[in-house]
Each structure stands twice: as structure tokens, then as C-alpha cells.
Design an enzyme around this catalytic site. Structure first.
Site, PDB file in Angstrom:
ATOM      1  N   LEU A   1     -75.487 -12.250  28.106  1.00 42.64           N
ATOM      2  CA  LEU A   1     -75.502 -12.923  29.404  1.00 42.64           C
ATOM      3  C   LEU A   1     -74.408 -12.410  30.335  1.00 42.64           C
ATOM      4  CD1 LEU A   1     -76.142 -16.595  28.224  1.00 42.64           C
ATOM      5  CD2 LEU A   1     -77.800 -14.805  28.808  1.00 42.64           C
TER       6      LEU A   1
ATOM      7  N   HIS B   1     -77.472 -14.039  34.871  1.00 46.00           N
ATOM      8  CA  HIS B   1     -78.107 -15.114  34.095  1.00 46.00           C
ATOM      9  C   HIS B   1     -77.496 -16.464  34.435  1.00 46.00           C
ATOM     10  CE1 HIS B   1     -78.505 -11.528  31.326  1.00 46.00           C
ATOM     11  NE2 HIS B   1     -79.751 -11.954  31.312  1.00 46.00           N
TER      12      HIS B   1
ATOM     13  N   GLY C   1     -85.365 -14.191  36.999  1.00 47.90           N
ATOM     14  CA  GLY C   1     -84.623 -13.415  37.969  1.00 47.90           C
ATOM     15  C   GLY C   1     -85.503 -12.466  38.784  1.00 47.90           C
TER      16      GLY C   1
ATOM     17  N   SER D   1     -77.764  -6.360  31.686  1.00 46.14           N
ATOM     18  CA  SER D   1     -77.175  -6.194  30.357  1.00 46.14           C
ATOM     19  C   SER D   1     -77.061  -4.717  30.005  1.00 46.14           C
ATOM     20  CB  SER D   1     -78.033  -6.914  29.313  1.00 46.14           C
ATOM     21  OG  SER D   1     -78.186  -8.265  29.686  1.00 46.14           O
TER      22      SER D   1
END
EC number: 6.3.2.1
Lengths: 284, 284
Positions: A36, A40, A150, A189
Site C-alpha cells: 500500500l 491506496h 483507483g 506499487s
């Protein structure tokens, strides 16, 4: 700050959600693959504003990775993720095992045409099938009132919205704005894979897309704006460009006559060494 | 006897189910394609025994018919069906239009491997995809505690159960026994297509399947029992046999070594003129 409860079974998840529902509480949901970052956490905050209780899932879904992709090296850091979620006031972490999600005899697949055509699907033909499947499962497991996805994965957001509507899954699908660093780089990420030199190149992606959008808004033919952006990405140091595309924001349809119509979105995917980055933004 | 409320929109359906849930009532569901007969009504009675309120849907689902099949001539008699349902104490009829179920832009498909392999799929390759899709939608629309599917369509029952489990649809899938006439003929909406001579032939189907099951139980090789049953069907007056199959009841798996194991099921599909009949039963 209370410790974040973690459940690893669908039965455990449902028990908690049922208890909330019995108490008249609404439920928001943010599905993730973990690792995360601030992007996020912004979705978690958004979900908290939309419902009384918030569930976050962490599941690195094997069905959306091709055998050649980065399933094994995808970053996993559950303890740190759980701390971040607790800090944000998330109420429950659902972190199932692959065996809980795909038990022996698993036999069902989902395909979504339309928003899945082209772009990401050209490079990752199995991706949206895997995403649609795991999201259908997660939505049915959580039975949330609202789920936040997202806009960073814009084509995925449209695919999930289409699938949820087509299958009458009773959860509202909401998009969450992309969070960017001070240089405009969309948080991901996969940014963790980048070294310092690659990071400097990566930060050009959003700038070049913005410029291409402005060029098309100023009257440049769509195809020309896309081609110039792809060239600019290679000149900036990207090793390969999968696509740069100016599309209808609503359904990623192609603009007829090579002229921008509104509302539009520009989307791109490009490689830096072994790392594939994507980004997109509204053109307005 | 109260008149049966009919809703034609998903929103209307959900409003009624939500009101029941708010009152603490559980919900049972029987999906049908209408042209109701005693077999369907037995499923309604079964659902009534399992939940406080019962919803029946009538929707002749276009996605499970091939272009060459009997979608247009499939019997439609909603007023009569609604009367029968009211008599049985059904609480709500959900009868959506094709446009309500498949709005413009509809783009999602579901495939279920495993229980869908062979048998019906050999003759009707798109059938179970269409069934899985419409049942996933209906289950998500109704959000029932339990749904009852007839064992008459045994392969369909296994397919629905597999799909619902794989997609984590929170409705329990229950099988309902086949209802037969005094001659053992399984009740079917398609029996209405048969003339008197064909009806006499159709009534041999269940007898021949029972004999084949007994032969296999007595030690006849599975393939031999199946072949003899197929011959007996043609000799009895059927025009064509799509399959006669002795399979594992649990998953329709083939018995190794051509020898029956328990528990087993015998299934068949055969044609009388332009009408295709199916039947199946436990072998025990």
C-alpha cells in the site's frame, strides 16, 4: 489506535459484515494487491466518507498475471500494510489465501468485452478476465454498499463498472483520483522496482501525457498527438512504449475523424527496464 | 387467494426483497422460463418450505438458445403461470423484459468448465454459458437465501452450483426432485410440442434409462449399458439419440474401467421429430 482485525476466510468476513449490517451500518470496500502507498490510502479515506465501516482486501491475484509476469516478485508486506490501514481508520483487513479464493475444482471464468478491448489487453490478453473474476468474487464476498477503485487503472475501473452492472452485483462502483508525487508521477506499487535514474525518467510520463492532451485540445490530430508523445517518451529514456491513446473517457471508444471530442482521456503504458508503468488523465 | 404481485424491473424486485429483509424474513427463489407445470410448482412448494417468502422468475433467456433453437416458439403463457403461482402461495413474480436483463452495451460472459463438459454441451455448445450468465444475474438481483433448481436439468444444476460457489454468490443452491406423469415421463414445458403418438414413445425414455441403470448395477460394462439403451430408444420410436451416459453423480465424471461406481446417475437426450427431450435419474 485500535489494532486492525484481519480475517482470512470468506466465512469470517461475512460474519463481520453481517454483524455490521444487523446494526444498521453501511459498508465500503477497497480491494488491493497490498504494498500500500498513499494512493491506496486515499481510496480508504474516500470509502470512509461513503460508508460507516470500511473493508480493505489484500490479495495478489494469480489469475490476472501471465506466467511471464511479476507475480512472484510482486511486493508483499502485510504487517506494514495493516499498520497503515489501522492508521487510516480502516475497520477490517480481508487477506485470503489463494486456496480460499480458488479451491480445488474451480471452473468459472468471466469475460468482459467493450471496455477491455485494446490498450492493456493488447499487452496483457488475460489481464481483465482475471481482474473481472477476482473482483466479482470479492464484491460477492464483501457485499458492500460501495467499492472504490483507483482511476490510476482507468481501463480496469471501466471494466469493473461494466462487469458489476452486467452481473447486477448490488455494490456501487466509484472511481478514486490518482495520487501523484511532487513531480506528478502516479504512485504505484511497481515504482518500488525503479532505481534513481529510472525514477527521473518515470517522472516525465505524466508531463508528456499532459502535453499531448493539450496538443490535441489545440487542434492537433489525435494520431499525431499520440505518435509525438510516444516519441517523446522514448527520447526521455523509456525503453519501449506499449501505447499512448487519446480516447473517449466514457468507454475508451476511438474518436472518429482523428479529432478530439469531449470528454476525453489520455492513457499510456511504457517500459523502463523490466518495469512496466501505466498512467492516464482527463484531457480538458 | 391474493393476487400475485408482478414486478418487471430489477429496482422493483429489490425494493420488495429489501422490505422483506427489513422485516427479518428469509427469501427463497425459483427461476423458470415459464410455461409452468407440476414440476415447477413442486419447486415452488420446496422453496416455500425453506424460506419465509418465495420469488419466482419467468424469463425466456435468449442467451441460452442457439439461433436454430426454439426461442420464438417456446411456450409463453404468463397470465396462466401467474394464477398457478398464486395458488401455490408464491409471493412475487419477477418477469423482466429482455431489455431489462440485457441493456445496450451489455458485454459480460461467463464460462464454467468441469460440469459443463460433454453431454448437453456437445449438442448445445452455448447453452451453459447462457444459463450461467442469466442465473448469476438473477441470483444477484434477487439476493435470496436459497434458490431451487430442478434435477430434471441435472447438468444445469451442477453447473449453477459450481458457478455460484466459484463466484461466491451468497445464495444456497438446492436441487428439487423431478416430477413425472403416471407413466414416469418427466414433466417438461417441451412435452407440449408432442402429439399423442410421440407422447407414447416419450414415455419409454424413463423406462429404458431405468433398465440401463439396473443392467450396469448388475455388472454390465458402462459402455455396453449405454449403447443398449440408445438402441432401445431408437427401437421404441425416438428419431435420434444425442447421448445416453452413466456418470458419477457428483460431477458427471466418467467411471474408470467401464465399471459403475457409486453414486451414479444416468442421463439422456433424444429427439422425437423436432422436439428434444432430456431425462436423468439416480442409479441405485
Amino acid at each position: 489506535m485500535a489494532e486492525l482485525p484481519i480475517v482470512r476466510t470468506i466465512a469470517g468476513l461475512r460474519e463481520q459484515v453481517r454483524a455490521w449490517r444487523a446494526g444498521g451500518l453501511s459498508v465500503g470496500f477497497v480491494p488491493t494487491m497490498g504494498a500500500l502507498h498513499e494512493g491506496h490510502l486515499a481510496l480508504i479515506r474516500q470509502a470512509r466518507g461513503l460508508a460507516d465501516r470500511t473493508v480493505c482486501s489484500i490479495f495478489v491475484n494469480p489469475t490476472q498475471f501471465a506466467p511471464t509476469e511479476d507475480l512472484d516478485r510482486y511486493p508483499r508486506q502485510e504487517a506494514r500494510d495493516a499498520e497503515l490501514l489501522a492508521t487510516e481508520g480502516c475497520d477490517l483487513l480481508f487477506a485470503p489465501t489463494p486456496a480460499e479464493m480458488y479451491p480445488p475444482g474451480f471452473a468459472t471464468r468471466i469475460q468482459v468485452a467493450g471496455p477491455t478491448d485494446g490498450l492493456e489487453s493488447d499487452s496483457r490478453p488475460h489481464f481483465f478476465g482475471g481482474v473481472a473474476l477476482v473482483v466479482a468474487k470479492l464484491l460477492n464476498q464483501v457485499q458492500a454498499d460501495v467499492a472504490v477503485f483507483g482511476e490510476k487503472d482507468y481501463q480496469q475501473l471501466l471494466t469493473v463498472r461494466r462487469m458489476a452492472r452486467d452481473l447486477d452485483i448490488p455494490t456501487q462502483i466509484v472511481g478514486g483520483s490518482t495520487v501523484r508525487d511532487a513531480h506528478g508521477l502516479a504512485l504505484s506499487s511497481r515504482n518500488a522496482y525503479l532505481n534513481d535514474a529510472e525514477l527521473s525518467v518515470a517522472r516525465r510520463l505524466n508531463v508528456i501525457l499532459k502535453q499531448a492532451g493539450l496538443a490535441a485540445l489545440s487542434g492537433a490530430p489525435v494520431g499525431q498527438a499520440e505518435a509525438q508523445a510516444a516519441e517523446a517518451l522514448l527520447a526521455a529514456g523509456f525503453d519501449r512504449v506499449d501505447y499512448v491513446a487519446l480516447r473517449r473517457a466514457e468507454d475508451l471508444g476511438i474518436f472518429p475523424g482523428d479529432r478530439l471530442g469531449a470528454p476525453a482521456r489520455i492513457l499510456a503504458a511504457a517500459w523502463l527496464g523490466g518495469t512496466r508503468l501505466i498512467d492516464n488523465m482527463a484531457v480538458e
